[in-house]
Design a protein around this motif. Structure first.
Motif, PDB file in Angstrom:
ATOM      1  N   LYS A   1      -9.469  20.851  -3.471  1.00  0.00           N
ATOM      2  CA  LYS A   1      -9.214  21.524  -4.751  1.00  0.00           C
ATOM      3  C   LYS A   1      -7.787  21.268  -5.224  1.00  0.00           C
ATOM      4  CE  LYS A   1      -9.623  26.144  -6.871  1.00  0.00           C
ATOM      5  NZ  LYS A   1      -8.226  26.389  -7.252  1.00  0.00           N
TER       6      LYS A   1
ATOM      7  N   ALA B   1     -25.173  31.462  -0.692  1.00  0.00           N
ATOM      8  CA  ALA B   1     -24.060  30.685  -1.261  1.00  0.00           C
ATOM      9  C   ALA B   1     -22.777  31.078  -0.534  1.00  0.00           C
ATOM     10  CB  ALA B   1     -23.941  30.929  -2.756  1.00  0.00           C
TER      11      ALA B   1
ATOM     12  N   ARG C   1     -20.599  28.900   1.021  1.00  0.00           N
ATOM     13  CA  ARG C   1     -19.647  27.797   1.185  1.00  0.00           C
ATOM     14  C   ARG C   1     -18.670  27.770   0.014  1.00  0.00           C
ATOM     15  NH1 ARG C   1     -24.508  25.423   2.475  1.00  0.00           N
ATOM     16  NH2 ARG C   1     -24.735  24.738   0.316  1.00  0.00           N
ATOM     17  N   PRO C   2     -17.428  27.373   0.282  1.00  0.00           N
ATOM     18  CA  PRO C   2     -16.485  27.195  -0.832  1.00  0.00           C
ATOM     19  C   PRO C   2     -16.976  26.109  -1.786  1.00  0.00           C
ATOM     20  CG  PRO C   2     -15.334  27.201   1.288  1.00  0.00           C
ATOM     21  CD  PRO C   2     -16.799  27.134   1.592  1.00  0.00           C
ATOM     22  N   ARG C   3     -16.625  26.227  -3.029  1.00  0.00           N
ATOM     23  CA  ARG C   3     -17.053  25.271  -4.055  1.00  0.00           C
ATOM     24  C   ARG C   3     -16.715  23.833  -3.656  1.00  0.00           C
ATOM     25  NH1 ARG C   3     -17.458  21.413  -6.341  1.00  0.00           N
ATOM     26  NH2 ARG C   3     -17.259  20.848  -8.545  1.00  0.00           N
ATOM     27  N   TYR C   4     -15.561  23.611  -3.089  1.00  0.00           N
ATOM     28  CA  TYR C   4     -15.112  22.247  -2.824  1.00  0.00           C
ATOM     29  C   TYR C   4     -15.522  21.738  -1.442  1.00  0.00           C
ATOM     30  CZ  TYR C   4     -12.527  22.061  -7.173  1.00  0.00           C
ATOM     31  OH  TYR C   4     -12.196  22.029  -8.508  1.00  0.00           O
TER      32      TYR C   4
ATOM     33  N   TYR D   1     -18.507  20.737  -1.060  1.00  0.00           N
ATOM     34  CA  TYR D   1     -19.548  19.771  -1.415  1.00  0.00           C
ATOM     35  C   TYR D   1     -19.155  19.115  -2.733  1.00  0.00           C
ATOM     36  CZ  TYR D   1     -24.220  17.933  -2.475  1.00  0.00           C
ATOM     37  OH  TYR D   1     -25.290  17.111  -2.761  1.00  0.00           O
ATOM     38  N   ILE D   2     -18.742  17.844  -2.652  1.00  0.00           N
ATOM     39  CA  ILE D   2     -18.219  17.170  -3.843  1.00  0.00           C
ATOM     40  C   ILE D   2     -18.774  15.737  -3.941  1.00  0.00           C
ATOM     41  CG2 ILE D   2     -16.127  18.544  -4.136  1.00  0.00           C
ATOM     42  CD1 ILE D   2     -14.603  16.437  -2.518  1.00  0.00           C
TER      43      ILE D   2
ATOM     44  N   ALA E   1     -14.487  15.836  -8.185  1.00  0.00           N
ATOM     45  CA  ALA E   1     -14.150  17.175  -8.671  1.00  0.00           C
ATOM     46  C   ALA E   1     -12.966  17.081  -9.618  1.00  0.00           C
ATOM     47  CB  ALA E   1     -13.831  18.103  -7.495  1.00  0.00           C
TER      48      ALA E   1
END
Length: 452
Positions: free
Chosen positions: A68, A383, A385-388, A390-391, A395
């Motif tokens: 991120k 849900a 997992r942190p957003r980042y 899985y990229i 991103a």
């Protein structure tokens, strides 16, 4: 993992990493097995690793917060790095490698082509191209092996030509081989640190020159054909011509942008679909569930844009494919100024790498990270997992502009082929990942075709 030495004590603000005497082993892995190099480094040293290979130090960061920071929060401090920098010899300042205002102009030119309203109008074209592929494969049923990776490349180029360029790319059968020559050269220059002069008449250099000339010829031919045949001006090729015609080096800029679109527009989708069929062959229970969904949702008709929300399991399968084998396996950057990531100092000029391949297998965020489990991406899955974490499409501002088109194409193809055909791997043939500009299967993917 013995080649990477022992875990050092953390001290100061310098990331841990292999000792100096490990440099020859690191270099060997850089040349022969880049995925093992990154995976071993992350497993042994943690989420921040400094690897010194010859005169170059590579900073690998493998935490969602790190991704991120580099890709979104402090994106202005980073420009594209190793691998893509070497690819500049042929794609120049195309969308993949450009920076600043040049990149913003290119993004503005391309972005409107990927609006949902326009994508919805492309569903029939994609379904038609996928249907042609099904028929080509059906004609090979019961026969010898088919190189499925090659078929996926041809399909992706066909879709790219018709949806974005209003052109028949089937007339340019040499595109795939030309891009192989470019990628081989880019990786060679990366591992040799650009120390081998391009003027040397090495076979690799000669092949690269031929590939570059061929890609220039194809780009010029596409432009000439467009100028001879008027369109509504809303296809990508027309927009690229209009956006570069005022530039002093218009011909070179137009070539670079067309070649970039050709590369980025087919390579990642073809890679993802190749890995998908390999994994389905190894997991017949997933293949059968996917086929049941295709029959239930589609019956015997081609898919449409409105079917996408209903092909839920198909999308789950593709998301898990891209977790294990993200088409863009490394996002490389160069730090313009000194920075701090996760408490570690990054000097100006440092080569920084975020690897979706290692991040997607991080045991802190993925249960049984090496297993193929599409259920991870079920709509009702926790849900947590942190957003980042899985990229697969990158991103931040440089998030892949064509992700929705690529997903629609992959969903359609996976559903239509699985509904009609059964693809089986050839005994004794292994699918070995090859980390080039994309994560492709080394030497292709031979499979035999049967009826479902």
């Amino acid at each position: 993992m013995t080649t990477l030495g022992t875990r050092p004590k953390r001290g100061g603000a310098v990331p841990p990493g292999p000792p100096p005497w490990a440099a020859p082993a690191l270099y060997r892995l850089l040349v022969t097995d880049r995925l093992t190099l990154l995976g071993d480094a992350a497993a042994r040293y943690g989420d921040a690793v400094r690897m010194t290979i010859g005169p170059k130090a590579i900073y690998l960061f493998n935490h969602p917060d790190h991704a991120k920071h580099v890709l979104a929060d402090n994106v202005a401090n980073y420009r594209k790095g190793i691998g893509l920098e070497e690819a500049r010899r042929v794609i120049g300042d195309g969308l993949l490698t450009s920076h600043g205002e040049v990149w913003r102009r290119q993004r503005r030119t391309i972005q409107p082509l990927f609006q949902n309203k326009r994508l919805a109008r492309q569903d029939a074209v994609i379904a038609e191209e996928a249907g042609r592929l099904v028929e080509r494969l059906r004609a090979r049923a019961g026969g010898g092996p088919v190189d499925l990776a090659g078929e996926m490349t041809g399909l992706a180029l066909g879709v790219l030509g018709r949806t974005l360029l209003d052109a028949d790319l089937g007339a340019y059968a040499s595109i795939g081989h030309a891009f192989e020559g470019v990628q081989d050269q880019a990786m060679f220059e990366m591992v040799t640190l650009r120390k081998v002069p391009l003027w040397l008449p090495l076979p690799l250099h000669l092949r690269f020159r031929r590939s570059r000339r061929e890609l220039h010829r194809i780009a010029d031919s596409l432009v000439a054909h467009r100028l001879r045949n008027s369109t509504d001006g809303e296809d990508l090729l027309s927009r690229l011509i209009d956006s570069t015609r005022h530039l002093p080096d218009a011909r070179d800029r137009l070539r670079e942008e067309i070649i970039t679109v050709l590369l980025a527009g087919h390579e990642t989708t073809a890679s993802t679909l190749s890995w998908a069929f390999h994994l389905l062959d190894r997991h017949p229970e997933v293949r059968e569930r996917l086929r049941d969904e295709a029959v239930s949702v589609l019956g015997d008709r081609p898919p449409t844009y409105q079917d996408l929300p209903r092909l839920t399991y198909t999308a789950m399968v593709l998301e898990e494919v891209m977790r294990l084998y993200p088409p863009v396996w490394a996002l490389t950057r160069v730090a313009l100024g000194e920075d701090e990531i996760g408490g570690f100092r990054v000097p100006a000029g440092a080569d920084v790498m975020i690897s979706p391949y290692t991040l997607h297998r991080h045991p802190a965020y993925w249960r049984e990270p090496d297993r193929f489990l599409p259920e991870r991406f079920a709509p009702d899955a926790p849900a947590d997992r942190p957003r980042y974490a899985y990229i697969p499409f990158g991103a931040g501002p440089r998030f892949c502009v064509g992700n929705h088109l690529g997903m629609m194409e992959a969903v359609f193809v996976l559903a239509m082929i699985t509904r009609e055909l059964r693809l089986t791997g050839v005994p004794g043939c292994r699918a070995v990942p090859e980390a080039m500009l994309s994560l492709r299967i080394r030497g292709g993917l031979p499979m035999t075709v049967g009826l479902a």
